[in-house]
Design a protein around this motif. Sequence first.
Motif, mmCIF file in Angstrom:
data_model
loop_
_atom_site.group_PDB
_atom_site.id
_atom_site.type_symbol
_atom_site.label_atom_id
_atom_site.label_comp_id
_atom_site.label_asym_id
_atom_site.label_seq_id
_atom_site.Cartn_x
_atom_site.Cartn_y
_atom_site.Cartn_z
ATOM 1 N N TRP A 18 1.011 -1.410 0.039
ATOM 2 C CA TRP A 18 -0.063 0.027 -0.156
ATOM 3 C C TRP A 18 0.730 1.315 -0.026
ATOM 4 O O TRP A 18 0.601 2.189 -0.708
ATOM 5 C CB TRP A 18 -0.941 -0.029 1.233
ATOM 6 C CG TRP A 18 -1.808 1.342 1.393
ATOM 7 C CD1 TRP A 18 -1.698 2.224 2.294
ATOM 8 C CD2 TRP A 18 -3.024 1.343 0.546
ATOM 9 N NE1 TRP A 18 -2.808 2.937 2.366
ATOM 10 C CE2 TRP A 18 -3.625 2.492 1.298
ATOM 11 C CE3 TRP A 18 -3.818 0.798 -0.296
ATOM 12 C CZ2 TRP A 18 -4.896 2.996 0.760
ATOM 13 C CZ3 TRP A 18 -4.881 1.111 -0.746
ATOM 14 C CH2 TRP A 18 -5.376 2.419 -0.243
ATOM 15 N N ASN A 70 -9.105 7.512 0.327
ATOM 16 C CA ASN A 70 -8.386 6.875 1.456
ATOM 17 C C ASN A 70 -7.336 7.971 1.666
ATOM 18 O O ASN A 70 -6.061 7.492 1.474
ATOM 19 C CB ASN A 70 -7.819 5.654 0.674
ATOM 20 C CG ASN A 70 -8.763 4.636 0.569
ATOM 21 O OD1 ASN A 70 -9.593 4.096 1.255
ATOM 22 N ND2 ASN A 70 -8.640 4.048 -0.874
ATOM 23 N N ALA A 75 -7.300 4.982 6.428
ATOM 24 C CA ALA A 75 -7.005 4.307 5.238
ATOM 25 C C ALA A 75 -6.341 3.008 5.197
ATOM 26 O O ALA A 75 -5.348 3.077 6.050
ATOM 27 C CB ALA A 75 -6.431 5.088 4.340
ATOM 28 N N GLU A 76 -6.879 2.011 4.628
ATOM 29 C CA GLU A 76 -6.246 0.665 4.778
ATOM 30 C C GLU A 76 -6.173 0.253 3.218
ATOM 31 O O GLU A 76 -7.034 0.349 2.437
ATOM 32 C CB GLU A 76 -7.097 -0.229 5.646
ATOM 33 C CG GLU A 76 -6.967 0.197 7.141
ATOM 34 C CD GLU A 76 -7.540 -0.795 8.005
ATOM 35 O OE1 GLU A 76 -8.369 -1.778 7.559
ATOM 36 O OE2 GLU A 76 -7.530 -0.615 9.215
#
Length: 297
Positions: A18, A70, A75-76
């Motif tokens: 991410w 996000n 946020a993930e």
Amino acid sequence: HIAWDGYCFGSVDRDTKWTIDWERYRLRQLLTAEEFRLVDACVGLVDEHGEPGGSRVDPLKRFILQFRGNFGLDAEPPDDWPAEFEVDMNSHPRPVLALCQLTRQLIFLHMNGPENTQPWGIKERFVTELVVLLARMEHAYESVNQIISSPLPLPYANLCKLLLVTFLLSMPFFVDYRLGWFANTFIPAVVSLALLGIDAIATELENPFGVDANDLDLLERIHQLECEAVELLRLSGLAETTDFFCWRAVPEWVSVRSCRYLRYYLAARELSPGCCDPAEEPELSVEAFGALARQFT
């Protein structure tokens, strides 16, 4: 983010992926699609669709959809992402080296010579200094990569742990009751705390590059470099060229990783469509950012 787990063990977790995708999205806003394809091919990351980095498909739209909504602290990564992502461990030039090579090509392309007499061209006497700076940056990158990928030798670490445990376990057998409670309780506790603290600090300093609280704040250094580059461009008398750049909002989950609350990052206006939501990722011109920075200064 990828040097230790990815290049040494062949995979990264979903949280690291991410973060890497955000860095790729940020880099894409400073490079053309062809330049980004060449640089992204050096990352060696196999994405969730099974496509290796550097494919012909421009991932800009996918990054926009991925980070839309996000920007908050909560946020993930998406729930459908796997726990780990594969990383190509084959020998490839890394992104920093590819960026240095692209910069070196631009320097020679815009150098004033017999065929290039434009006033904005780089003087020949400055080319050598710029090339030397790039060489120093490559050397510094290799030193950082060596620090990350060269862990402490296991026999040495085991020996230190063994000697420390042996010393702490054998200390009670050398207690002399005639010295009093201070020498038999307080002093051994302080010595044990000091030795255990030195061992813990050495473990933390083994790799100072990362996102932990004790690691070096690289985000602040990058932001400082962006501000200085824009200011040098303005001081060179080419203030109108700053219109080609803009500042975009940094997600909160990225800002909290810096010791300072970073609010904006630099992007090329033509290459940064943003997240298509001005309320979420507002655009700030270079002049407006300079005025804002002067207020805080």
